[in-house]
Design a protein around this motif. Structure first.
Motif, short mmCIF file in Angstrom:
data_model
loop_
_atom_site.label_atom_id
_atom_site.label_comp_id
_atom_site.label_asym_id
_atom_site.label_seq_id
_atom_site.Cartn_x
_atom_site.Cartn_y
_atom_site.Cartn_z
N LEU A 1 19.43 5.11 -56.10
CA LEU A 1 19.26 3.94 -56.50
C LEU A 1 20.26 2.91 -56.65
N GLY A 2 21.08 3.14 -54.80
CA GLY A 2 22.20 2.16 -54.77
C GLY A 2 21.63 1.85 -53.89
N ASP A 3 20.35 1.78 -53.34
CA ASP A 3 19.77 1.07 -51.98
C ASP A 3 20.88 1.78 -50.55
N VAL A 4 21.64 3.30 -50.73
CA VAL A 4 22.09 3.58 -49.69
C VAL A 4 20.96 4.56 -48.87
N LEU A 5 20.35 4.45 -49.33
CA LEU A 5 19.36 5.57 -47.56
C LEU A 5 18.53 4.83 -47.08
N GLY A 6 18.37 5.63 -46.02
CA GLY A 6 17.83 4.86 -45.17
C GLY A 6 18.68 4.61 -43.61
N THR A 7 17.95 4.16 -42.42
CA THR A 7 19.26 3.86 -41.61
C THR A 7 19.21 2.53 -41.67
N ALA A 8 20.43 1.84 -40.91
CA ALA A 8 20.67 0.76 -40.69
C ALA A 8 21.17 -0.13 -39.90
N GLY A 9 19.61 0.39 -38.54
CA GLY A 9 19.32 -0.87 -37.83
C GLY A 9 20.02 -0.48 -36.35
N GLY B 1 26.78 14.99 -40.78
CA GLY B 1 25.96 15.97 -41.44
C GLY B 1 24.85 14.87 -41.25
N SER B 2 24.65 13.29 -40.71
CA SER B 2 24.03 12.51 -40.64
C SER B 2 22.16 12.87 -41.96
N SER B 3 21.75 13.93 -40.71
CA SER B 3 19.99 14.03 -41.24
C SER B 3 20.00 14.56 -42.13
N ASN B 4 20.92 14.59 -42.57
CA ASN B 4 21.38 15.38 -43.84
C ASN B 4 21.23 13.67 -45.32
N ILE B 5 21.80 13.23 -45.14
CA ILE B 5 21.45 12.60 -46.05
C ILE B 5 20.09 12.02 -47.03
N ASP B 6 19.58 11.70 -46.73
CA ASP B 6 18.32 11.55 -47.31
C ASP B 6 17.31 12.54 -47.53
N VAL B 7 17.71 13.60 -47.84
CA VAL B 7 17.17 14.77 -48.10
C VAL B 7 17.86 15.15 -49.36
N ASN B 8 19.31 14.82 -49.78
CA ASN B 8 19.84 15.08 -50.63
C ASN B 8 20.56 16.10 -50.72
N ILE B 9 20.40 16.61 -49.09
CA ILE B 9 22.05 18.04 -48.82
C ILE B 9 22.92 17.84 -48.56
N SER B 10 24.05 18.67 -48.99
CA SER B 10 24.79 18.49 -48.61
C SER B 10 25.76 17.94 -47.31
N ILE B 11 26.57 16.97 -46.90
CA ILE B 11 27.44 16.17 -45.97
C ILE B 11 28.60 15.92 -47.17
N GLY B 12 29.56 15.54 -45.85
CA GLY B 12 30.74 15.62 -46.11
C GLY B 12 31.33 14.69 -44.99
N THR B 13 32.48 13.96 -45.05
CA THR B 13 33.46 13.89 -44.37
C THR B 13 35.13 14.31 -43.88
#
Ligand code: AHM
Ligand code: MG
Length: 336
Positions: free
Chosen positions: A48-56, A118-130
């Motif tokens: 919804l925030g257009d934040v998924l996917g790669t930045a290029g 955990g960047s590889s988990n961003i687009d699949v809605n799995i826990s990530i962190g800072t």
């Protein structure tokens, strides 16, 4: 209802009781926690925030950057550069250090972070962190260079992580144990939900990417083989395996209920000590784990004693329940 303790109140009281959180460090931790709230909001918006996917773009390690990697990095920099508490910052997503611009006062601390682990988990809605680590600037001259960052992990003034999962949780240490805060999304405040956390010394749960097993060194294979042999094997007990693929989430689990987390050396790239980065992944996690009674090594030596030689240095990681970490380390020291 029991009294709720906010992050600010916790930090103020720690300073009063133990003198461990001077004003600049308190500001730093509060600013990082505020930045994590902003990152959590972006993460929650997802598509919804257009934040998924790669930045290029690629980062310094040649990894493809996700939009949220870039957004999180910017949020942390913007939040931290003007407060007067920092001299410079370093990040997984930046080639070199970011010195606080001349228009702002320079502080006593240096901040390192993996803005979104955990960047590889961003687009699949799995826990990530800072993940973040705080060092003191040594010397008072205004100039600062990458070399100032190359301090062993045992010199960290503070460390922590924030996990963006079903709950948003911040875990923090300033060297006197751990404190865990949960974000109350309705009030927007961090509430202390656990302290005095202890990692059990023994465990029956390990976390490792087993698909790489055929590439590991013999002592690492031996350890996992023995776990897999279960009750009738040399360990005489069954083990469970978990692998989220986000270090923050895997470490959060072992901080909560014990376990051992391993990211080993692998013979495909023999000159590369491991995948994870020493200064903003392994060091802060090692500090947190030790503060909770666990242990952390690179399979041979204590992580917090390692002298870094470059900002983006990589390292093997074995951390968590003390007796398991000691066993893996002993196998490697024996060489078999
Ligand atoms: P990242 O910082 O680019 O996200 O990479 C680090 C991550 C860790 O969070 C995690 O433990 C590991 O990489 C997962 O690696 P793998 O893809 O081998 O499972
Ligand atoms: Mg990472």
């Amino acid at each position: 209802m029991s009294k709720r303790i906010s992050l600010t109140q916790y930090l103020v009281e720690q300073q009063r009781e133990h003198g461990t959180i001077p004003a600049q460090l308190r500001l730093l931790i509060e600013v990082v926690a505020r930045a994590c709230k902003r990152i959590a909001i972006a993460v929650n918006k997802g598509a919804l925030g257009d934040v998924l996917g790669t930045a290029g773009t690629d980062n310094v390690q040649g990894e493809v950057q996700k939009k949220l990697d870039v957004i999180s990095n910017e949020v942390l920099i913007e939040a931290n550069e003007w407060g007067g508490h920092l001299a410079a910052m370093a990040s997984e997503e930046m080639d070199s250090i970011h010195v606080v611009p001349n228009r702002y006062p320079q502080g006593e601390y240096m901040l390192l972070f993996d803005p979104l682990d955990g960047s590889s988990n961003i687009d699949v809605n799995i826990s990530i962190g800072t993940i973040f680590s705080v060092l003191r600037k040594i010397g008072h001259a205004r100039g600062i260079s990458e070399e100032d960052f190359l301090q062993p992990g045992k010199q960290q003034a503070a460390a922590g992580y924030c996990v963006y999962g079903p709950q948003t949780t911040l875990v923090l240490t300033v060297g006197s144990g751990l404190a865990m805060f949960t974000l109350d999304r309705e009030t927007g405040s961090w509430v202390l939900t656990d302290s005095d956390i202890r990692i059990p010394e023994d465990t029956q749960e390990f976390a490792v990417n087993m698909s790489n097993m055929r590439h590991w060194a013999p002592p690492m294979k031996r350890y996992i083989d023995e776990c897999l042999a279960g009750k009738t094997g040399p360990r005489a007990k069954d083990f469970n395996m978990r692998w989220v693929g986000s270090m923050v989430a895997d470490v959060h689990r072992l901080i909560t209920r014990g376990g051992v987390f391993i990211y080993p050396w692998d013979q495909r790239e023999p000159e590369k000590p491991g995948k994870l980065r020493l200064m903003y992944e392994a060091n802060p996690m090692a500090f947190l784990v030790e503060q909770a009674g666990g242990a952390a090594t690179n399979a041979k030596e204590r992580i917090l004693d390692l002298q870094p030689t470059k900002l983006h240095e990589r390292v093997s990681v074995v951390l968590g329940s003390k007796n398991e970490v000691e066993r893996v380390t002993a196998y490697h020291r024996e060489g078999g």
